[in-house]
Design an enzyme around this catalytic site. Structure first.
Site, PDB file in Angstrom:
ATOM      1  N   LYS A  14       0.803  -1.128  -0.195  1.00 26.34           N
ATOM      2  CA  LYS A  14       0.011  -0.135   0.037  1.00 26.34           C
ATOM      3  C   LYS A  14       0.659   1.029   0.015  1.00 26.34           C
ATOM      4  O   LYS A  14       0.143   2.325  -0.639  1.00 26.34           O
ATOM      5  CB  LYS A  14      -0.838   0.073   1.524  1.00 26.34           C
ATOM      6  CG  LYS A  14      -2.180  -1.113   1.259  1.00 26.34           C
ATOM      7  CD  LYS A  14      -2.810  -0.959   2.232  1.00 26.34           C
ATOM      8  CE  LYS A  14      -1.972  -0.523   3.748  1.00 26.34           C
ATOM      9  NZ  LYS A  14      -2.271  -2.187   4.379  1.00 26.34           N
ATOM     10  N   ARG A  85      -9.924   0.132   8.618  1.00 27.78           N
ATOM     11  CA  ARG A  85      -9.291  -1.481   9.312  1.00 27.78           C
ATOM     12  C   ARG A  85     -10.601  -1.699   9.635  1.00 27.78           C
ATOM     13  O   ARG A  85     -10.135  -3.150  10.258  1.00 27.78           O
ATOM     14  CB  ARG A  85      -8.334  -1.118   9.626  1.00 27.78           C
ATOM     15  CG  ARG A  85      -6.549  -1.283   9.197  1.00 27.78           C
ATOM     16  CD  ARG A  85      -5.491  -1.760  10.951  1.00 27.78           C
ATOM     17  NE  ARG A  85      -4.399  -2.425  10.059  1.00 27.78           N
ATOM     18  CZ  ARG A  85      -3.496  -1.776   9.738  1.00 27.78           C
ATOM     19  NH1 ARG A  85      -3.540  -0.156   8.928  1.00 27.78           N
ATOM     20  NH2 ARG A  85      -2.321  -2.670   9.104  1.00 27.78           N
ATOM     21  N   ARG A 124      11.603  -6.317   3.362  1.00 20.36           N
ATOM     22  CA  ARG A 124      11.164  -4.801   3.722  1.00 20.36           C
ATOM     23  C   ARG A 124      12.328  -3.627   4.398  1.00 20.36           C
ATOM     24  O   ARG A 124      12.420  -4.365   6.053  1.00 20.36           O
ATOM     25  CB  ARG A 124       9.945  -5.306   3.748  1.00 20.36           C
ATOM     26  CG  ARG A 124       9.132  -3.066   4.700  1.00 20.36           C
ATOM     27  CD  ARG A 124       7.535  -3.425   4.045  1.00 20.36           C
ATOM     28  NE  ARG A 124       7.245  -3.292   5.306  1.00 20.36           N
ATOM     29  CZ  ARG A 124       5.873  -3.251   5.384  1.00 20.36           C
ATOM     30  NH1 ARG A 124       5.178  -2.460   4.808  1.00 20.36           N
ATOM     31  NH2 ARG A 124       5.032  -3.388   6.956  1.00 20.36           N
ATOM     32  N   ARG A 159      11.121  -2.852  10.425  1.00 19.02           N
ATOM     33  CA  ARG A 159      10.201  -2.271  11.247  1.00 19.02           C
ATOM     34  C   ARG A 159      10.593  -3.092  12.289  1.00 19.02           C
ATOM     35  O   ARG A 159      10.372  -4.099  11.755  1.00 19.02           O
ATOM     36  CB  ARG A 159       8.458  -2.095  10.482  1.00 19.02           C
ATOM     37  CG  ARG A 159       8.450  -0.674  10.254  1.00 19.02           C
ATOM     38  CD  ARG A 159       7.378  -0.847   9.085  1.00 19.02           C
ATOM     39  NE  ARG A 159       6.814  -1.767   9.741  1.00 19.02           N
ATOM     40  CZ  ARG A 159       5.048  -1.553   9.223  1.00 19.02           C
ATOM     41  NH1 ARG A 159       5.310  -0.645   8.215  1.00 19.02           N
ATOM     42  NH2 ARG A 159       3.975  -2.132   9.346  1.00 19.02           N
ATOM     43  N   ARG A 170      -0.594  -9.702  12.676  1.00 19.66           N
ATOM     44  CA  ARG A 170      -1.269  -8.655  11.703  1.00 19.66           C
ATOM     45  C   ARG A 170      -2.272  -9.086  11.265  1.00 19.66           C
ATOM     46  O   ARG A 170      -3.133  -8.433  10.458  1.00 19.66           O
ATOM     47  CB  ARG A 170       0.020  -8.286  10.914  1.00 19.66           C
ATOM     48  CG  ARG A 170       0.526  -7.031  12.213  1.00 19.66           C
ATOM     49  CD  ARG A 170       2.320  -6.732  12.083  1.00 19.66           C
ATOM     50  NE  ARG A 170       1.989  -5.590  10.388  1.00 19.66           N
ATOM     51  CZ  ARG A 170       3.641  -5.795   9.892  1.00 19.66           C
ATOM     52  NH1 ARG A 170       4.123  -6.769  10.378  1.00 19.66           N
ATOM     53  NH2 ARG A 170       2.995  -5.419   8.340  1.00 19.66           N
TER      54      ARG A 170
END
Ligand code: ADP
Length: 216
Positions: A14, A85, A124, A159, A170
């Site tokens: 996203k 969300r 990432r 992260r 998640r």
């Protein structure tokens, strides 16, 4: 004023698609995850929830968001990345959307497999200064110099919630709380589905077809 909501599983890209939309159309990029990571710097309860992959309460998220939506750079349009969300958040947002002056309200659902997103989180990394996100394992998303931000030149970091345990949580939160939004927005006739098991440029082409056709 255009409101573009992106719905996708965690780590689906996203943020990357939002950056591309910002560059092409000049929209404001509003990431509730980024805003909350900022809050977590001085709020222990938010920090520990995020590190466990739990959702932050609607009131906290909504208060931050509402303030942000009234900032000058949102006047032409904005991308909501990570919000809503939950169906409750979507209902709250619907109650203010007219008063914001939104004329085009669309929701883009990035449809991607669990296995694909797991691969994406492994590589990432992001810049702690400007927030730009890279992937050290995916061509086209790698930084020019390994481990360094292209723009700031400083060390990229991972992260704290991008690890397999937190990711599982998640993803479960996504299945339970966020996937009901797909039916919610289908019912309103404003949902567009984009096959996102593809490269970032191909995904963006499909998004451009949707966004390019919106009225002001
Ligand atoms: P991702 O989409 O990869 O999970 P985000 O940066 O969007 O990453 O979100 C990171 C974390 O921030 C979430 O796991 C959650 O704890 C919190 N968060 C972000 N947006 C919301 C929201 N709208 N409501 C509740 N919690 C949120």
């Amino acid at each position: 004023m255009k409101s573009i909501i992106l719905i996708a599983p965690p780590a689906a890209g996203k943020g990357t698609q939002s950056d591309m939309l910002v560059e092409k159309y000049g929209f404001a990029h509003i990431s509730t995850g980024d805003m909350l990571r900022n809050e977590a710097l001085h709020n222990e309860s938010i920090k520990s929830k995020m590190e466990n992959g739990e959702l932050i309460d609607d009131d906290t998220v909504f208060a931050l968001l509402e303030k942000r939506l009234h900032e000058e750079d949102c006047k032409e349009g904005f991308i909501l990345d990570g919000f809503p969300r939950t169906v409750n958040q979507a209902i709250k947002y619907d109650s203010i959307v007219d008063s914001l002056g939104v004329t085009s309200n669309v929701v883009i659902y990035l449809d991607v497999d669990r296995d694909t997103v797991i691969k994406r989180i492994v590589g990432r990394v992001s810049c702690p200064n400007c927030g730009k996100v890279y992937n050290e394992l995916i061509d086209g998303l790698k930084p020019k110099v390994l481990g360094k931000c292209d723009d700031c030149g400083i060390d990229l970091s991972k992260r704290s919630d991008d690890n397999p345990d937190t990711f599982g949580n998640r993803y479960d939160q996504y299945l339970k709380n966020t996937t009901p939004l797909i039916d919610y927005y289908l019912g309103k006739g404003i949902l567009y589905k984009v096959d996102s098991d593809r490269g970032k440029d191909e995904i963006f082409e499909s998004i451009e077809e949707i966004v390019g056709g919106l009225s002001d």
